[in-house]
Design a protein around this motif. Structure first.
Motif, PDB file in Angstrom:
ATOM      1  N   TYR A 170       0.838  -1.205   0.000  1.00 30.56           N
ATOM      2  CA  TYR A 170       0.000   0.000   0.000  1.00 30.56           C
ATOM      3  C   TYR A 170       0.870   1.252   0.000  1.00 30.56           C
ATOM      4  O   TYR A 170       0.625   2.198  -0.767  1.00 30.56           O
ATOM      5  CB  TYR A 170      -0.920   0.000   1.224  1.00 30.56           C
ATOM      6  CG  TYR A 170      -1.993   1.066   1.174  1.00 30.56           C
ATOM      7  CD1 TYR A 170      -3.280   0.753   0.750  1.00 30.56           C
ATOM      8  CD2 TYR A 170      -1.721   2.376   1.542  1.00 30.56           C
ATOM      9  CE1 TYR A 170      -4.263   1.732   0.694  1.00 30.56           C
ATOM     10  CE2 TYR A 170      -2.691   3.356   1.488  1.00 30.56           C
ATOM     11  CZ  TYR A 170      -3.968   3.029   1.067  1.00 30.56           C
ATOM     12  OH  TYR A 170      -4.931   4.003   1.001  1.00 30.56           O
ATOM     13  N   PHE A 171       1.905   1.255   0.845  1.00 30.97           N
ATOM     14  CA  PHE A 171       2.776   2.435   0.968  1.00 30.97           C
ATOM     15  C   PHE A 171       3.500   2.720  -0.343  1.00 30.97           C
ATOM     16  O   PHE A 171       3.523   3.859  -0.816  1.00 30.97           O
ATOM     17  CB  PHE A 171       3.789   2.206   2.095  1.00 30.97           C
ATOM     18  CG  PHE A 171       4.816   3.296   2.207  1.00 30.97           C
ATOM     19  CD1 PHE A 171       4.489   4.505   2.803  1.00 30.97           C
ATOM     20  CD2 PHE A 171       6.105   3.115   1.720  1.00 30.97           C
ATOM     21  CE1 PHE A 171       5.436   5.524   2.898  1.00 30.97           C
ATOM     22  CE2 PHE A 171       7.047   4.128   1.813  1.00 30.97           C
ATOM     23  CZ  PHE A 171       6.717   5.332   2.409  1.00 30.97           C
ATOM     24  N   VAL A 172       4.088   1.678  -0.950  1.00 35.69           N
ATOM     25  CA  VAL A 172       4.852   1.870  -2.188  1.00 35.69           C
ATOM     26  C   VAL A 172       3.942   2.335  -3.321  1.00 35.69           C
ATOM     27  O   VAL A 172       4.268   3.295  -4.041  1.00 35.69           O
ATOM     28  CB  VAL A 172       5.583   0.568  -2.579  1.00 35.69           C
ATOM     29  CG1 VAL A 172       6.223   0.708  -3.956  1.00 35.69           C
ATOM     30  CG2 VAL A 172       6.637   0.211  -1.543  1.00 35.69           C
ATOM     31  N   ILE A 173       2.788   1.668  -3.484  1.00 36.58           N
ATOM     32  CA  ILE A 173       1.885   2.049  -4.578  1.00 36.58           C
ATOM     33  C   ILE A 173       1.290   3.431  -4.322  1.00 36.58           C
ATOM     34  O   ILE A 173       1.119   4.230  -5.255  1.00 36.58           O
ATOM     35  CB  ILE A 173       0.782   0.981  -4.751  1.00 36.58           C
ATOM     36  CG1 ILE A 173       1.414  -0.325  -5.248  1.00 36.58           C
ATOM     37  CG2 ILE A 173      -0.280   1.448  -5.737  1.00 36.58           C
ATOM     38  CD1 ILE A 173       0.430  -1.459  -5.438  1.00 36.58           C
ATOM     39  N   HIS A 174       1.006   3.738  -3.072  1.00 36.67           N
ATOM     40  CA  HIS A 174       0.488   5.070  -2.730  1.00 36.67           C
ATOM     41  C   HIS A 174       1.483   6.147  -3.114  1.00 36.67           C
ATOM     42  O   HIS A 174       1.113   7.183  -3.722  1.00 36.67           O
ATOM     43  CB  HIS A 174       0.180   5.141  -1.230  1.00 36.67           C
ATOM     44  CG  HIS A 174      -0.399   6.457  -0.787  1.00 36.67           C
ATOM     45  ND1 HIS A 174       0.393   7.527  -0.409  1.00 36.67           N
ATOM     46  CD2 HIS A 174      -1.688   6.885  -0.678  1.00 36.67           C
ATOM     47  CE1 HIS A 174      -0.377   8.546  -0.075  1.00 36.67           C
ATOM     48  NE2 HIS A 174      -1.637   8.188  -0.240  1.00 36.67           N
TER      49      HIS A 174
END
Length: 319
Positions: A170-174
């Motif tokens: 989630y963090f990377v794609i966000h």
């Protein structure tokens, strides 16, 4: 302040919930782990469909490639889970790049048909390449992760591991979609000709979307292989790709919280409707059809985000 409180409450719930579920019913913990796996798959597909606007129907192939790659690396090359997972994700990302290279010039139904064919080809390779994959018999005995001499033997350990992987995803794609890359992808999705006219290279960004989507789907597959300790072609069918696509559409395209919400709904709903097993798929299908008629942007789609944005702007102006 409210946002920080919500984040703290969600973190506390995520830590405490599995312990409570384990006391009630160990199977509920398995359902939550599956929600984590499909959240990663839904997030990764949303990069391709929601942001890049590429209608892909073979996402389960990347999931399967990651699972089989991890299984073969751990069984035949004695790699640990911690090395096999990033290696398998990279292999699946490479296949995303390979698939994306010839198909990024296609659009709409044509792209969907080609990616569907890719998914079926991969599944048939899993079935037919008996010397490597053992065909329909699958690959059993995949080792569980081990860390400092401690082997993950229970669902609780796997829960915290999938929670960590889902948060990283989630963090990377966000960060990716809220950068210039994300804006470029959305521009390409809305008007490719306009994107080219302002210097954006559509083929480059579409290829990036396929690579990133394949990478994280492969990571989910590697986790699945170690969690179940067995992989077979039956787990990566066309219907699984459709299920992941439904999660993206149900939650909301180009919405990361929507991807997670879609995974929660479509993994938990069949379990909730298990008591009416004869009709649960009919009821679930009817619910999806009704939602698409009355709320086509999804439960957490772009309309929801625009409402929140303009609502916050008005609050700021009133102050």
């Amino acid at each position: 302040m409210k946002k920080k409180t919500a984040v703290v409450a969600a973190a506390a719930l995520a830590i405490v919930m599995p312990i409570a579920l384990r006391l009630i019913n160990d199977y509920l913990l398995h359902v939550v782990i599956m929600i984590g796996i499909f959240s990663i798959l839904s997030l990764s597909l949303n990069v391709i469909i929601g942001y890049a606007g590429q209608f892909a129907l073979g996402h389960a192939a990347f999931y399967g490639i990651g699972a089989y790659a991890a299984a073969l690396l751990m069984l035949h090359f004695d790699l640990s889970f911690w090395l096999a997972l990033p290696a398998s994700a990279a292999i699946a990302g490479l296949f995303g790049f390979i698939l994306g290279s010839p198909v990024i010039r296609l659009r709409g139904d044509y792209l969907g048909i080609v990616t569907l064919g890719f998914g079926e080809i991969v599944r048939l390779i899993f079935v037919g390449w008996v010397d490597v994959t053992r065909g329909p018999m699958g690959l059993p005995g995949i080792p569980a992760p081990a860390l400092f001499g401690f082997t993950f033997s229970g669902k609780l350990e796997f829960y915290y591991l999938i929670l960590l992987l889902a948060l990283i995803t989630y963090f990377v794609i966000h960060r990716l979609v809220h950068s210039g890359v994300g804006l470029s992808l959305l521009t390409i999705r809305e008007d490719e000709t306009l994107a080219q006219s302002i210097g954006i290279r559509p083929n480059y960004y579409k290829l990036l979307a396929f690579t990133v989507g394949g990478f994280f789907a492969g990571a989910a597959g590697a986790f699945w292989a170690s969690y179940i300790s067995f992989v077979s072609p039956d787990a990566f069918r066309y219907l699984d790709s459709v299920n992941i696509l439904a999660m993206v559409i149900l939650g909301g395209a180009a919405s990361l919280p929507g991807s997670v919400l879609g995974a929660v709904i479509l993994v938990a709903a069949p379990e909730i409707l298990r008591y009416v097993s004869d009709y649960r798929m009919i009821l679930l299908g009817l619910a999806i059809v009704l939602m698409m008629i009355f709320k086509p942007s999804g439960f957490w789609g772009e309309e929801h985000r625009r409402y929140n944005f303009y609502g916050n702007v008005r609050k700021g102006e009133s102050k």
